[in-house]
Design an enzyme around this catalytic site. Sequence first.
Site, PDB file in Angstrom:
ATOM      1  N   CYS B  98       0.867  -1.178   0.000  1.00  0.00           N
ATOM      2  CA  CYS B  98       0.000   0.000   0.000  1.00  0.00           C
ATOM      3  C   CYS B  98       0.905   1.229   0.000  1.00  0.00           C
ATOM      4  CB  CYS B  98      -0.895  -0.016   1.240  1.00  0.00           C
ATOM      5  SG  CYS B  98      -1.925   1.447   1.373  1.00  0.00           S
ATOM      6  N   ALA B  99       1.105   1.806  -1.177  1.00  0.00           N
ATOM      7  CA  ALA B  99       1.946   3.004  -1.291  1.00  0.00           C
ATOM      8  C   ALA B  99       1.300   3.909  -2.327  1.00  0.00           C
ATOM      9  CB  ALA B  99       3.369   2.629  -1.716  1.00  0.00           C
TER      10      ALA B  99
END
Lengths: 120, 158
Positions: B98-99
């Site tokens: 999750c970036a």
Amino acid sequence: MKITVKRWHAIAQWQWDTGKTDDNGDAEEDVCGICRIPFEGCCPTCKVPGDDCPLIWGECSHVFHMHCLLKWIGTAASKQQCPMDRRPWGETIAHLSVHTPRNLDRISISSDRREKGRRE
Amino acid sequence: MSVVYSRRLKKELQEIQIEQADPTKRAAGIQLLQADDLKIWFFSIEVLGESLYKNEVFHLMVRFDPEYPFKSPAVQFVVSDKVKPPVHPHVYTNGHICASILGDDWSPTLSVMAICITIQSMLASCKKKELPEGNDDYVRTAPDNPKKTRFVYHDDTV
């Protein structure tokens, strides 16, 4: 058919005026941040550089090939923002600059060739 | 690949290969393992110096969208018998990351190397090794391609 270029004589050189200059005061050779092709070349979808594949300047001062930038702005993911600084994209007017004879010297392949050109 | 823009990816690959051959230019801890085509590349990533991930090596898989660089590549850690993903609050046990730069904050001026460096620094700055909240639920229902997940980016600190 095979063609050998024996001699050429430059008449003029054009260059986009990106407003950036290197230490010698010459326009910096720079690439479009989207396609990574030099500004003086054309975007990947075009064949010929020049007026038909112009640059586009944002209000934020970032420059791209117009076609590359418009392709990005046309995607929902762009949120209409500059790819460099994510500020809302607003454009200024593109300008083509024709350089002075000072740059003409640079285009000759060698001083020897230039001498010949002058004698003719 | 929109054929015309594939030249950019070829150029990135050439630059990475040149950098890898030159220790003075190489990004420390990032190594290209495999790039047989312009569809899928593998890197190894480790954090050098002091960090929670000292002496751990991770593998990153990068899959390119035909619309690259207008769309971000799908990036995830490899999970196999040999390599495991890092235990990190933004990395699920199936390797998904999750970036925001892999999703909403992607820009076509970013590059594959920029992604690798961002992920490396995400690991380097980690304060506590823990799994993301809701890891098990996510992994159970996650799509194969992390780009199909709608991540919510809520943490700007790492």
